[in-house]
Design an enzyme around this catalytic site. Sequence first.
Site, short mmCIF file in Angstrom:
data_model
loop_
_atom_site.label_atom_id
_atom_site.label_comp_id
_atom_site.label_asym_id
_atom_site.label_seq_id
_atom_site.Cartn_x
_atom_site.Cartn_y
_atom_site.Cartn_z
N LYS A 185 0.84 -1.20 0.00
CA LYS A 185 0.00 0.00 0.00
C LYS A 185 0.87 1.26 0.00
O LYS A 185 0.67 2.16 -0.81
CB LYS A 185 -0.91 -0.01 1.23
CG LYS A 185 -1.98 1.08 1.20
CD LYS A 185 -2.72 1.18 2.51
CE LYS A 185 -3.48 -0.05 2.87
NZ LYS A 185 -4.91 0.03 2.59
N ARG A 224 -3.44 2.86 8.58
CA ARG A 224 -3.74 1.56 7.97
C ARG A 224 -2.50 0.69 7.91
O ARG A 224 -1.38 1.18 7.79
CB ARG A 224 -4.24 1.74 6.53
CG ARG A 224 -5.51 2.53 6.39
CD ARG A 224 -5.97 2.46 4.94
NE ARG A 224 -7.15 3.25 4.70
CZ ARG A 224 -7.12 4.51 4.31
NH1 ARG A 224 -5.97 5.13 4.12
NH2 ARG A 224 -8.25 5.16 4.12
N GLY A 283 -8.29 -7.26 4.79
CA GLY A 283 -9.15 -7.44 5.96
C GLY A 283 -8.49 -8.16 7.12
O GLY A 283 -9.13 -8.39 8.14
N MET A 342 -5.66 -7.23 8.87
CA MET A 342 -5.06 -6.41 9.94
C MET A 342 -5.92 -5.18 10.20
O MET A 342 -6.97 -5.01 9.60
CB MET A 342 -3.64 -6.04 9.55
CG MET A 342 -2.70 -7.22 9.65
SD MET A 342 -1.05 -6.79 9.18
CE MET A 342 -1.20 -6.59 7.43
N ARG A 368 -3.70 -1.51 -5.99
CA ARG A 368 -2.89 -2.73 -5.93
C ARG A 368 -3.32 -3.63 -7.09
O ARG A 368 -4.42 -3.44 -7.64
CB ARG A 368 -3.07 -3.45 -4.60
CG ARG A 368 -4.48 -3.90 -4.35
CD ARG A 368 -4.64 -4.47 -2.95
NE ARG A 368 -6.05 -4.71 -2.68
CZ ARG A 368 -6.56 -4.84 -1.47
NH1 ARG A 368 -5.81 -4.72 -0.42
NH2 ARG A 368 -7.84 -5.08 -1.30
N HIS A 394 -5.96 -44.01 -3.60
CA HIS A 394 -6.46 -44.60 -4.83
C HIS A 394 -7.53 -43.72 -5.47
O HIS A 394 -7.51 -43.43 -6.67
CB HIS A 394 -7.02 -46.00 -4.54
CG HIS A 394 -7.66 -46.63 -5.72
ND1 HIS A 394 -9.01 -46.62 -5.91
CD2 HIS A 394 -7.12 -47.25 -6.79
CE1 HIS A 394 -9.28 -47.23 -7.04
NE2 HIS A 394 -8.15 -47.64 -7.59
N GLU A 415 12.26 -44.67 -6.50
CA GLU A 415 11.15 -44.38 -5.60
C GLU A 415 11.36 -44.92 -4.19
O GLU A 415 10.44 -44.90 -3.37
CB GLU A 415 9.82 -44.86 -6.19
CG GLU A 415 9.79 -46.30 -6.62
CD GLU A 415 8.45 -46.71 -7.24
OE1 GLU A 415 7.44 -46.03 -7.05
OE2 GLU A 415 8.44 -47.76 -7.91
N SER A 444 12.91 -42.60 -13.69
CA SER A 444 11.73 -41.77 -13.48
C SER A 444 11.46 -41.75 -11.99
O SER A 444 11.35 -42.80 -11.35
CB SER A 444 10.54 -42.35 -14.24
OG SER A 444 9.40 -41.56 -13.98
N THR A 484 7.75 -40.19 -6.99
CA THR A 484 7.82 -39.40 -5.76
C THR A 484 6.68 -39.70 -4.78
O THR A 484 6.74 -39.25 -3.65
CB THR A 484 7.86 -37.89 -6.09
OG1 THR A 484 6.89 -37.64 -7.10
CG2 THR A 484 9.23 -37.48 -6.55
N CYS A 512 7.29 -39.14 -12.35
CA CYS A 512 5.93 -39.58 -12.65
C CYS A 512 5.07 -39.71 -11.39
O CYS A 512 3.95 -40.18 -11.45
CB CYS A 512 5.93 -40.89 -13.43
SG CYS A 512 6.67 -42.24 -12.51
N TYR A 517 11.54 -34.23 -18.33
CA TYR A 517 10.09 -34.10 -18.38
C TYR A 517 9.46 -34.34 -17.01
O TYR A 517 10.09 -34.94 -16.12
CB TYR A 517 9.48 -35.08 -19.40
CG TYR A 517 9.63 -36.53 -19.01
CD1 TYR A 517 8.69 -37.15 -18.18
CD2 TYR A 517 10.72 -37.29 -19.44
CE1 TYR A 517 8.83 -38.47 -17.79
CE2 TYR A 517 10.87 -38.61 -19.05
CZ TYR A 517 9.93 -39.19 -18.23
OH TYR A 517 10.07 -40.49 -17.82
C1 PEP Z 1 5.19 -43.28 -7.34
O1 PEP Z 1 5.42 -44.03 -6.39
O2 PEP Z 1 5.45 -42.08 -7.36
C2 PEP Z 1 4.53 -43.83 -8.54
C3 PEP Z 1 4.35 -43.07 -9.60
O3 PEP Z 1 4.06 -45.10 -8.46
P1 PEP Z 1 2.69 -45.51 -7.75
O4 PEP Z 1 1.97 -44.27 -7.40
O5 PEP Z 1 1.97 -46.34 -8.73
O6 PEP Z 1 3.18 -46.29 -6.58
MG MG Z 2 5.36 -46.16 -6.69
#
Ligand code: PEP
Ligand code: MG
Length: 956
Positions: free
Chosen positions: A62, A133, A142, A144, A385, A503, A808, A827, A830, A894, A914
């Site tokens: 501000k 202000r 809103g 503070m 702003r 899932h 993984e 790959s 994660t 992935c 990727y």
């Molecule tokens: C993962 O573990 O990140 C993965 C892509 O495999 P999944 O989710 O099928 O275990």
């Molecule tokens: Mg996995």
Amino acid sequence: MATKKKAAKPAAKKSATKAAKSAVKKTAAKKSTSGKSTKYVYTWGAGKADGDGSMKALLGGKGANLAEMTKIGLPVPAGFTVTTEVCTYFYDNKRTYPAVLRAQMEAGIANMEKIMGYKFGDSEGFPLLVAVRSGARDSMPGMMDTVLNLGLNDKTVAALAKATDNERFAWDCYRRFIQMYGDVVLGVQKTPDEDHEPFEAVIEKYKHEAYGSDIVDSDLTAEDNKELVSRFKTLVKDRTGHGFPEDPWEQLEGAAGAVFGSWMNDRAIVYRRKYGIPAAWGTAVNVQAMVFGNTGPNSGSGVAFTRNPANGENVLYGEFLVNAQGEDVVAGVRTPDEVSGMAEALPAAFKELMKVRAILEKHFRDVQDVEFTIQDGKLYMLQTRNGKRTAAAALKFAADMVKEKLISWETAVMRNPADQLDQLLAPVFDINEAKKATVIAKGLPAGPGAASGKIYLNADRAVAAAEKGEKVLLVRVETSPEDLRGMIAAEGILTARGGVSSHAALVARQMGKVCVCGASAIEVDYDKKTVTAGDQVFKEGDFLSIDGTAGTVYGGELATEPSEIITGLINNKKASQKTEKFQNFVQLMEWCSKATRLGVRTNADTPEQVKNAVAFGAEGIGLTRTEHMFFEGDRIDAMREMILANTEEDRKKALKKLLPHQRKDFFGIFKALEGKPATIRLLDPPLHEFLPNTEESQADLAEKMGVPVEEISHRVHELHEQNPMLGHRGCRLAISYPEIAEMQAQAIFEAAAQCVKKGIPVKPEVMVPLVGYARELELQVNIIHRVAAEVKADKGVEFDYLVGTMIEVPRGALTADEIAKHAQFFSFGTNDLTQTALGVSRDDMGSFLSSYQENDIYPKNPFASLDTTGVGQLMEIAVEKGRSVKPDIKLGICGEHGGDPDSVTFCHKLGLAYVSCSPYRVPVARLAAAQAAIAESAGAKPAKAKKAAKKAAKKK
Ligand code: PEP
Ligand code: MG
């Protein structure tokens, strides 16, 4: 101006602000020399300003923009900013102030007096009144505190009445001031026993006594306001034990202390947590000369956006009230008019406002959210702003501003928040309907969009209802592959348990289904076929509605509409493609392609999912979960037979049944990809997801297999694992039973051979899951290469393919150099890497996630947004070690994080080739990837990552 009515603050607040107030006095009185050279007060007014718009860190948003507006010649009442450094000092020094502050503030007030021609505390002529202000670096609307009309007391109010010849106005201001100051600074607030704010209760009581009925505040006379001032003062005395402060300097110090104190109020803390604003930033305090919108019919106040922030339309959009101060517009006491109505009510000021609108947009090159006041026909700007906006508005603003040559296409890409983009793709609730509906529970926003339907608690009944043409919501405690048909048939999925990588969430996102999961406030009773939320009971067939973008569950039916971007891209609907929204979206995606370095692939298991993802711009498949291919129809039976097989012979028999399904599926996927690469992962079925767990499903399978049900239940019992996510899954299964990998490799390569024969280009990439030891991969790779050679010889065709692995589990990351010897690509999985690095089950964190976020342990859900410090470090190690052995190794991700903007930015910096995400997240990932590239070229370049990335990009 523009303070919203606030919720009651914690009791501690009162004493905190009082302490702050007296601390100002004490330190000011001491006049220590510490901090003498630091400039804590920045003034603006009459076309000159000490600061400018670039100084948001020091002056807050501000203050910086008030300075900037002053400098570009806009009509801004004079004032000064007390810097955010003072806020830091305040909290670092037991709520005291730098000794030089008082003198600098005095100079600031003197500057205002000179410019405005009034004196602060003047009891003879027109007194200078000020607004105090807050102003953080990022706006926190809103959150503070604000105090208006400061400087009034029993003497100055008389002077104001005389100078303006308007007694009603002067006493109206005084009444407002005591109310606001009493609330914000003195802590006279609603107690838990009270139904109404204490000042409002006094007003209501008085109106009743004096008029017998309700009248609006603006109808109160001077005498009414005088009486109210007197009653307010009594209230303050009763509640605080002290009289209302008469000294304007004491008032100013108290207000400044309250604003700094409000940086740590509950509301502000919660807001900062939600939007990731560091507490260390602090707020500035802005002290500005009051201008009055409540002097009569030639005055007024308003708030406006320079364009429509809901749909992006290029028209001034906002609200306005004649004869009112700013808080009247936002407090909801009077219903404001549309700002366009000002053209008639105050034509000259409106013309001026339209001029200011054009100047602001040209100068700031973005849509502005402004506050303004008209005092006796003259327009004053009180704030500007960058306006907050919906995803639809952001898209249109950006596209229009490129056409208007206000911004570059790169800026346009940056202006579209990646984490909001899925709003554009999702069906939406009609806003007015959602406002009216009752929220019955909150869960995790797992699949964006809006869905409304009759609830069914079992997949078969959901399918049957959908077949009858009903709109269905599948509600489960949690889902399993057995629910898949129900999930497909449903408009949306609601679960009481499970996280964003459960899932339900995973499958929902992949299918583009709306999903709210982990809504723990609902109780799902399969026997009674009811869903209970508090004291509300919904039976099967009753309507519920879910907002998977916000995680909200509503009782009853709400109307939804599909997005024209989806109907245009996926259904090729010509009418949708002609819409401006569609065309702007396509244009945005083209710009993204121009900027990006990081490729975007998709996680897809069916040709339809592939087609959708390719329509969204996916460059290939980053993950096909082959076990998901058995979710459909009777295939799960063959899969179960294979898992339950007691002997190699039985298993081979079951695998033989699976082979043709797999081959056909892979062929379909390769065809849909038209030569784009496909990473196909070998089986990774966590056993609990695939075993028939209910008596009913065991009996069903026994009948189909022609074996006694006891045999099935015995085997299920034998295979039961305490911790299936860490059990006999991934490559472990194929190490025990190599024939599984053999069958899958055969199916992949025979499908590839079919494609080659039909002239369809193919690029299979076979991926081995859950590898932690180089030897695990080596054994699998040997099988895959052997089968490939056999298929080539058998079919008499040549094709190229790659073999790689998922990284993984932490051991896989830490020994990536050994593993890389056998892998052509990595790959990052994660989901499992997060699960195993944090030691937290990806399916069971619902019970503690919120307390971990509230206690600042998890900045975000680590299964949704990558823990870059911990899991990210494992990825860095794997990248470095992998490249040390194979400099050109292809690297991707992935896990679900591949569709999360912050995680995409991290992957960009890491130099991955990727990211791969569910089809409907592809545009989000493309946008995030482009933004990471643009931000990098605009700022400091992380040299190491860049070098590596260049190589990776070449490889891609
Ligand atoms: C993962 O573990 O990140 C993965 C892509 O495999 P999944 O989710 O099928 O275990
Ligand atoms: Mg996995």
